[in-house]
Design an enzyme around this catalytic site. Structure first.
Site, PDB file in Angstrom:
ATOM      1  N   ARG A  61       0.779  -1.218   0.000  1.00 40.07           N
ATOM      2  CA  ARG A  61       0.000   0.000   0.000  1.00 40.07           C
ATOM      3  C   ARG A  61       0.814   1.272   0.000  1.00 40.07           C
ATOM      4  O   ARG A  61       0.627   2.148  -0.828  1.00 40.07           O
ATOM      5  CB  ARG A  61      -0.849   0.078   1.291  1.00 40.07           C
ATOM      6  CG  ARG A  61      -2.271  -0.192   1.163  1.00 40.07           C
ATOM      7  CD  ARG A  61      -2.757  -0.660   2.519  1.00 40.07           C
ATOM      8  NE  ARG A  61      -1.913  -1.746   2.959  1.00 40.07           N
ATOM      9  CZ  ARG A  61      -2.086  -3.001   2.556  1.00 40.07           C
ATOM     10  NH1 ARG A  61      -3.069  -3.314   1.782  1.00 40.07           N
ATOM     11  NH2 ARG A  61      -1.282  -3.959   2.954  1.00 40.07           N
ATOM     12  N   THR A  62       1.698   1.382   0.971  1.00 40.61           N
ATOM     13  CA  THR A  62       2.346   2.677   1.167  1.00 40.61           C
ATOM     14  C   THR A  62       3.159   3.066  -0.066  1.00 40.61           C
ATOM     15  O   THR A  62       3.072   4.180  -0.560  1.00 40.61           O
ATOM     16  CB  THR A  62       3.207   2.658   2.444  1.00 40.61           C
ATOM     17  OG1 THR A  62       2.369   2.226   3.509  1.00 40.61           O
ATOM     18  CG2 THR A  62       3.763   4.025   2.766  1.00 40.61           C
ATOM     19  N   HIS A 115       4.924   6.223  11.658  1.00 41.84           N
ATOM     20  CA  HIS A 115       4.454   6.084  10.280  1.00 41.84           C
ATOM     21  C   HIS A 115       3.504   7.250   9.995  1.00 41.84           C
ATOM     22  O   HIS A 115       2.290   7.081   9.907  1.00 41.84           O
ATOM     23  CB  HIS A 115       3.731   4.738  10.171  1.00 41.84           C
ATOM     24  CG  HIS A 115       3.416   4.300   8.762  1.00 41.84           C
ATOM     25  ND1 HIS A 115       3.543   5.126   7.668  1.00 41.84           N
ATOM     26  CD2 HIS A 115       2.983   3.099   8.290  1.00 41.84           C
ATOM     27  CE1 HIS A 115       3.187   4.453   6.582  1.00 41.84           C
ATOM     28  NE2 HIS A 115       2.848   3.224   6.929  1.00 41.84           N
TER      29      HIS A 115
HETATM   30  C1  NCD Z   1       1.206  -0.624   8.321  1.00 41.92           C
HETATM   31  C2  NCD Z   1       2.709  -0.516   8.482  1.00 41.92           C
HETATM   32  O1  NCD Z   1       3.446  -0.774   7.531  1.00 41.92           O
HETATM   33  O2  NCD Z   1       3.109  -0.159   9.576  1.00 41.92           O
HETATM   34  N1  NCD Z   1       0.813  -0.813   6.993  1.00 41.92           N
HETATM   35  C3  NCD Z   1       0.672   0.268   6.189  1.00 41.92           C
HETATM   36  O3  NCD Z   1       1.562   1.036   5.971  1.00 41.92           O
HETATM   37  N2  NCD Z   1      -0.544   0.486   5.698  1.00 41.92           N
HETATM   38  C4  NCD Z   1       0.594  -1.576   9.257  1.00 41.92           C
HETATM   39  C5  NCD Z   1       1.107  -2.980   9.307  1.00 41.92           C
HETATM   40  O4  NCD Z   1       2.026  -3.369   8.594  1.00 41.92           O
HETATM   41  O5  NCD Z   1       0.552  -3.724  10.114  1.00 41.92           O
END
Ligand code: NCD
Length: 363
Positions: free
Chosen positions: A52-53, A130
């Site tokens: 996603r990110t 994050h």
């Molecule tokens: C999160 C992360 O990478 O911290 N995911 C994200 O960026 N959407 C949450 C996770 O990995 O559980």
């Protein structure tokens, strides 16, 4: 040095509100933004897995008319040859106008921000923080609730290693009369530095192990995955991995308008049956993340040179002679030439925090 986003606290409340306003405008008038970053490049430096990110950053830049370079696997970068984060940041500054970095070691994006000549965005550093996931979470809460004030927000699961939780609490703390309900097993409670942030703002919070009891009180519930990759002991992960599973049955205890959030990926902490419940917001969060990253890229690219990073400006640095961070996940453990650096958090008890990873140290 350019303005970077290392920690959500680098953004003032007014700036967060402004980003939300821009994101809402992007949603309403996407065409207006389609060429705003023409000729600009984003570098995505992902030293740790992500779906996603990274793709959200890339989609955001492409929708602004810019282009993207980068890598999604540390093994394909010069890190495997032993290149330092500082050198990588200097090198990438010659190729790109803005950097998004994810790293398994805590404090790595800060080191990048201190060395790059372009803005650096922390896309997740170990179990620390994050901030751009928080921007996604905030826009989601805002669109669902219309406000951040007077909300009771539950955080459930791995509050110890869940970096998204740490950053979201840091943001929500600043709004009026927000209450937090922290639901986790004893072993996965929130770290000291996040508790301290709530205390600084006088935020009312309770810690509990009981999700069912908390549910009827919540306006929003933020579920999280137990972060397998951060556990020093895999048997401990096996023991705790299914500590909370949100089911349709449990959702009956929630209010009719309790928004359910999750940063994703979901393992099995939310039953798929809940996806069709109109209170489920986790896929909306994904889309909101892209809009907020667009707003953030625009903001950081529009800002000029700065004297120092906001993150560092907030630190009351101390003479760190003889002090060594004890967190095995701190960037200073791998890059031993980095200066050990501590800020004071509790003068009376002589308690310090590592500037890179926030780990507590008593001198
Ligand atoms: C999160 C992360 O990478 O911290 N995911 C994200 O960026 N959407 C949450 C996770 O990995 O559980």
């Amino acid at each position: 040095m350019r303005r970077s986003l290392i920690d959500i606290l680098d953004l003032s409340t007014a700036e967060i509100d402004e980003l939300i306003k821009t994101a809402m405008d992007i949603i309403a008038k996407p065409k207006k933004y389609a060429k705003k970053c023409q000729g600009k490049k984003l570098a995505t430096l992902f030293f740790e897995p992500s779906t996603r990110t990274r793709l959200s950053f890339e989609a955001a830049m492409l929708e602004l008319g810019g282009s993207v370079i980068g890598f999604s696997d540390a093994n394909s970068s010069s890190a495997t040859k032993g290149e330092s984060i500082a050198d990588t940041a200097k090198v990438i500054s010659c190729y790109a106008d803005i950097i998004a970095m994810r790293h398994p070691l805590e404090g790595a994006p800060l080191v990048a921000g201190l060395n790059a000549t372009v803005p650096v965005i922390n896309a997740g550093d170990g179990g620390h923080c994050h901030p751009t996931q928080t921007l996604a979470d905030l826009l989601t809460i805002y669109r669902e609730k219309g406000t951040f004030d007077n909300l009771t927000v539950g955080f459930c699961g791995d509050l110890k290693y869940g970096r998204t939780v740490h950053s979201l609490i840091g943001a929500l703390c600043r709004y009026k009369n927000v209450k937090m309900v922290l639901i986790s097993p004893e072993e996965l409670k929130l770290p000291y530095y996040v508790i301290k942030e709530m205390n600084n703002h006088g935020v009312e919070f309770v810690e509990t192990t009981d999700l069912e009891k908390a549910l009827p009180t919540l306006d929003a519930l933020y579920m999280t995955r137990v972060q397998r990759e951060r556990f020093p002991d895999p048997t401990e992960y096996e023991r705790l991995k299914d500590c909370y599973i949100l089911t349709e049955e449990k959702m009956k205890l929630a209010k009719s308008d309790t928004s359910v959030l999750h940063p994703l990926p979901r393992v099995n902490e939310i039953s798929v049956q809940i996806d069709k419940d109109e209170r489920a917001c986790y896929f909306k969060q994904v889309l909101n993340g892209k809009y907020m990253r667009m707003a953030l890229i625009l903001k950081l690219l529009s800002e000029g040179e700065v004297e120092n990073l906001k993150y560092i400006e907030r630190c009351e640095l101390v003479d760190s002679t003889g002090m060594v961070c004890t967190n095995p996940k701190c960037i200073t453990k791998k890059e031993q030439e980095l200066p050990q650096s501590f800020k004071i958090v509790d003068k009376e008890h002589d308690i310090h925090r590592c500037v890179y990873c926030e780990h507590k140290l008593k001198r």
